[in-house]
Each structure stands twice: as structure tokens, then as C-alpha cells.
Design an enzyme around this catalytic site. Structure first.
Site, PDB file in Angstrom:
ATOM      1  N   SER A   3       1.617  -7.425  -1.096  1.00  0.00           N
ATOM      2  CA  SER A   3       2.349  -8.453  -0.346  1.00  0.00           C
ATOM      3  C   SER A   3       1.690  -9.834  -0.290  1.00  0.00           C
ATOM      4  CB  SER A   3       2.732  -7.957   1.046  1.00  0.00           C
ATOM      5  OG  SER A   3       1.635  -7.901   1.896  1.00  0.00           O
ATOM      6  N   THR A  32       1.716  -4.641   4.227  1.00  0.00           N
ATOM      7  CA  THR A  32       1.533  -5.071   5.619  1.00  0.00           C
ATOM      8  C   THR A  32       0.974  -6.493   5.728  1.00  0.00           C
ATOM      9  OG1 THR A  32      -0.666  -4.061   5.622  1.00  0.00           O
ATOM     10  CG2 THR A  32       1.148  -2.748   6.519  1.00  0.00           C
ATOM     11  N   ASP A  33       0.264  -6.949   4.681  1.00  0.00           N
ATOM     12  CA  ASP A  33      -0.442  -8.234   4.805  1.00  0.00           C
ATOM     13  C   ASP A  33       0.483  -9.406   5.138  1.00  0.00           C
ATOM     14  OD1 ASP A  33      -2.750  -6.869   4.241  1.00  0.00           O
ATOM     15  OD2 ASP A  33      -3.026  -7.679   2.233  1.00  0.00           O
ATOM     16  N   THR A  52       0.820  -1.218   0.000  1.00  0.00           N
ATOM     17  CA  THR A  52       0.000   0.000   0.000  1.00  0.00           C
ATOM     18  C   THR A  52       0.849   1.261   0.000  1.00  0.00           C
ATOM     19  OG1 THR A  52      -1.782  -1.139   1.147  1.00  0.00           O
ATOM     20  CG2 THR A  52      -1.770   1.242   1.335  1.00  0.00           C
TER      21      THR A  52
HETATM   22  N1  ASP Z   1      -2.708  -5.417   0.547  1.00  0.00           N
HETATM   23  C1  ASP Z   1      -1.614  -4.570   0.886  1.00  0.00           C
HETATM   24  C2  ASP Z   1      -0.338  -5.369   0.852  1.00  0.00           C
HETATM   25  O1  ASP Z   1      -0.070  -6.086   1.781  1.00  0.00           O
HETATM   26  C3  ASP Z   1      -1.811  -3.987   2.201  1.00  0.00           C
HETATM   27  C4  ASP Z   1      -0.652  -3.171   2.665  1.00  0.00           C
HETATM   28  O2  ASP Z   1       0.311  -2.951   1.993  1.00  0.00           O
HETATM   29  O3  ASP Z   1      -0.724  -2.745   3.783  1.00  0.00           O
HETATM   30  O4  ASP Z   1       0.422  -5.225  -0.070  1.00  0.00           O
END
Ligand code: ASP
Length: 396
Positions: free
Chosen positions: A122, A155-156, A78
């Protein structure tokens, strides 16, 4: 700051890197009088080729060595996304260099180099990506002028990549993962502040020997303890029952506890296959039998409480163990798996059968650790179950 086209960020108008480290020190009057009588020059005057000092103070270099370089490796997430004008949904959009270019104050922390590893959401990151990322990071950490590495990531799956690198890197230099819960085009994006904090940690001597860290929302977490606890809140990364290792408070990096018993596994390739099977009420042996049929080298079962599983799963565990497959048990609750329940499906029964207890590790992290451990034996090597068990018992 500017980019020279290779991703290397350069700081403009800086004449002498050491000049930023001068600290004003006061001396007693009699020493000042003696020094001006014998014609000493202050270091400032000496550098400028000036006359003997008449100033009532001297300058000296700060005791910290000159600030060195932090390498920022971008992988996506993100933090590197923007909203698509047609769908209104966030998609990968921002290059590595653009990500760090506009962050106020970043250029005055230390020298920076930016390297784009990939630009992936991610959930698309695989253990093979992690293995290649670890190799890239290792090369940078070997450079004398690099004090640490920052990795931006979605973050995922961040906690998995951070933990994988914790197990894959030797040495004292910090590797700081950071991310964002809000993309750069949302109100109050958290990414820039998180990158600034992560760079401060990676440049700090106090972060040495702490392994792989997650720096988010001004907190510093151990990769092996941290987990994403909320789908949207910026305070999502927590280390349940342990808490953060430290904080970033303004420009200060403060640690309150150290990292004990770190382990490193350095296989030549990630050659072993490990499945993770989440158990729920009513689970039976079907998924274990399926994993065996597709030729895995290891299985992690995500259990209940102290490691207990539905009794209907036990025949599947027995069949896997008979084939020489390593079975590791990690609990879904947090806290330690322990062989203290003696009923059918209890951890005591499984332990006696040869199931390895993953301690406090989450199932996702236990799976990565088992992949690395088994891969150390090589594509055709048979693991020693007692040795594998010791790796899990001795540390996270
Ligand atoms: N879906 C995103 C990812 O993990 C969420 C994020 O980056 O926080 O790439």
C-alpha cells in the site's frame, strides 16, 4: 465454493436461496385446529406439494429479504503476501480468488464475487489508484443485487484510501476496507477473520448510510476518524477520541453510533496538485517556497496543537496565498485546529491571512480532501476560498 474463472465465486449444492430464511413460528392451539379443519397446507407442505398440515407449527419467511451479493475487491497488502524463501521478507504473492477461497464460513454469509484491482504494497498506492478504485466500486454499488463492497488493502495507507472513497461515493451501501497485520504464512494470521467480519458488515442492512468503513480486529471504524496507531500489533486501527462505530461479535454486526454530515465530491478527474508539508521546530519557509515553485494548487501544512506554526514559516504562507494557492492547516495532535492563539505564527494570524482550518482531519486526509475539492473546479477553474473553507468547517 468455486471460482468460474472470471473471479465469480459460486456456491455448490444450493437449491433455493430462500429456503435458508425460514424461521420457526409457533401459533396458538385454536388457530392450529381451525387451519387443519379447513385443510390449509403449511408453506412447507405447499412447496413440496404435500397433504394438509398436521404439524403443530408453521414455517414463515424471515422478515429480512434474501441475502444478496458482496463484491470483494483486492488491492494487495500484507493480507496478499507471503515470505520469500530467499530473502525471508514478505512480498506480494496471493491472488484475489485464493485470498478468499479457504476462509471457513465465508460462503454461508452471502453470495460473493471477487475482483482483483491490483496487487500492490500500500505505500505504492497513489491518489490516482484511489480515483480508479472509487470508479470501480461505484459501478458495483449501482447493481441491484450488490449489498456492499469489501476492499482488501495494505494497512500502511489504508486510512487514506478508505477516506478518499468515503468522499467519492454517494448512496447508502457500505464499503468496508479490511487488511491484515500478518501474512497468510505467519502464525495466527489475522486476514481471514478480518475478511469474514468485513463481509458480514458489507452484507448487513445496519451498515447502510455509514459510508466507507474500516473493519479490523472485530471493530468497525469510520474511515474519516480511523488511523493506524501501531506498526505491528493487530489492534493497530483506532479512532482516537471517538472510538469505533460498532463491533462484529460472532455473526452479529452491532453499531452504536451513526455517521453525520457526510460529504461527497465528484470531480471528472483528479487534476489538481496538493503538497503536504510537515512542520517541526525550526521549520522555515523553504519547503513552502519550493511547493510554490513547482506549481501546486494547494498546500496542507501539518501544524502544532491548535494550528500554530513556527513564525519563520509565515512569510512562505503569505507568498503562497498571494499566488492564489489554497493553504490548509491540519494539526499533528488530533482535536480541532482553532484560531485562539494570537502570537506570531498562531492560528489567529494565519486565519486572518486566509489559511483554512482543517478541523479534526489529519494532514494526510486533509490533503486528499483538498485534492478532491480543488479538482471539482476543473483543470483551469479557480477555487473560491470561502467555499473551500466551508467544506472543511462543516464536516470531517
Ligand atoms: N506494507 C504493507 C502494506 O501496507 C503492510 C500491510 O499490508 O499491512 O501493504
Amino acid at each position: 465454493m468455486s471460482s468460474n474463472g472470471t473471479g465469480q465465486m459460486q456456491r455448490k449444492g444450493r437449491k433455493h436461496p430462500k429456503s435458508r430464511h425460514r424461521t420457526k413460528i409457533s401459533f396458538p392451539r385454536h388457530i392450529l385446529e381451525q387451519s387443519s379443519q379447513v385443510g390449509y397446507k403449511s408453506p412447507v407442505a405447499a412447496v413440496r406439494g404435500g397433504t394438509p398440515a398436521v404439524f403443530p407449527f408453521f414455517y414463515a419467511r424471515h422478515t429480512e429479504p434474501p441475502m444478496s451479493k458482496v463484491v470483494i475487491i483486492t488491492t494487495g497488502g500484507t493480507i496478499a503476501m507471503q515470505h520469500d524463501s530467499v530473502t525471508g521478507a514478505a512480498v506480494p504473492a496471493v491472488s484475489g480468488a485464493d485470498l478468499v477461497r479457504a476462509i471457513p464460513g465465508l460462503g454461508s454469509v452471502c453470495d460473493l464475487e471477487v475482483r482483483e484491482f491490483d496487487n500492490l504494497p500500500s505505500p505504492a498506492i497513489t491518489p490516482d489508484h484511489m480515483f480508479r478504485l472509487a470508479a470501480m466500486v461505484r459501478q458495483y454499488l449501482a447493481m441491484d443485487d450488490v449489498s456492499g463492497v469489501v476492499i482488501t488493502h495494505g494497512t500502511d495507507s489504508l486510512e487514506e484510501s478508505a477516506y478518499f472513497l468515503d468522499l467519492s461515493l454517494e448512496g447508502h451501501k457500505p464499503v468496508c476496507f479490511t487488511a491484515a497485520m500478518r501474512s497468510g504464512d505467519e502464525l495466527s494470521p489475522d486476514g481471514p477473520r478480518n475478511i469474514l467480519a468485513a463481509v458480514r458488515v458489507a452484507a448487513s442492512r445496519s451498515a447502510r448510510n455509514m459510508g466507507s468503513l474500516v473493519v479490523m480486529n472485530e471493530q468497525i471504524h469510520a474511515a474519516r476518524e480511523v488511523t493506524k496507531t501501531h506498526a505491528a500489533n493487530v489492534a493497530t486501527f483506532q479512532s482516537p477520541w471517538w472510538g469505533p462505530l460498532g463491533v462484529v461479535d460472532g455473526d452479529r454486526v452491532i453499531f452504536r453510533r451513526a455517521q453525520l454530515g457526510r460529504q461527497t465530491f465528484l470531480p471528472h478527474s483528479l487534476c489538481k496538485k496538493v503538497d503536504l508539508i510537515k512542520l517541526v521546530t525550526g521549520s522555515d519557509a523553504a519547503y513552502l517556497d519550493f511547493a510554490v515553485s513547482r506549481g501546486v494548487d494547494g498546500i496542507v501544512v501539518e501544524s502544532f496543537g491548535r494550528g500554530n506554526v513556527p513564525p519563520y514559516v509565515i512569510p512562505g504562507i503569505a507568498r503562497a496565498l498571494e499566488k492564489g494557492i489554497i493553504v490548509v492547516n491540519a494539526t499533528r495532535t488530533g482535536g480541532r485546529v482553532l484560531d485562539e492563539y494570537g502570537y506570531e505564527g498562531g492560528m489567529l494570524q494565519q486565519h486572518k491571512m486566509g489559511v483554512i482550518m482543517a478541523g479534526e482531519l489529519s494532514a494526510a486526509k486533509a490533503r486528499l480532501k483538498l485534492m478532491l475539492i480543488l479538482s471539482q473546479y476543473g483543470p483551469d477553474g479557480r477555487p473560491d476560498p470561502a467555499e473551500v473553507a466551508r467544506y472543511f468547517e462543516h464536516s470531517m
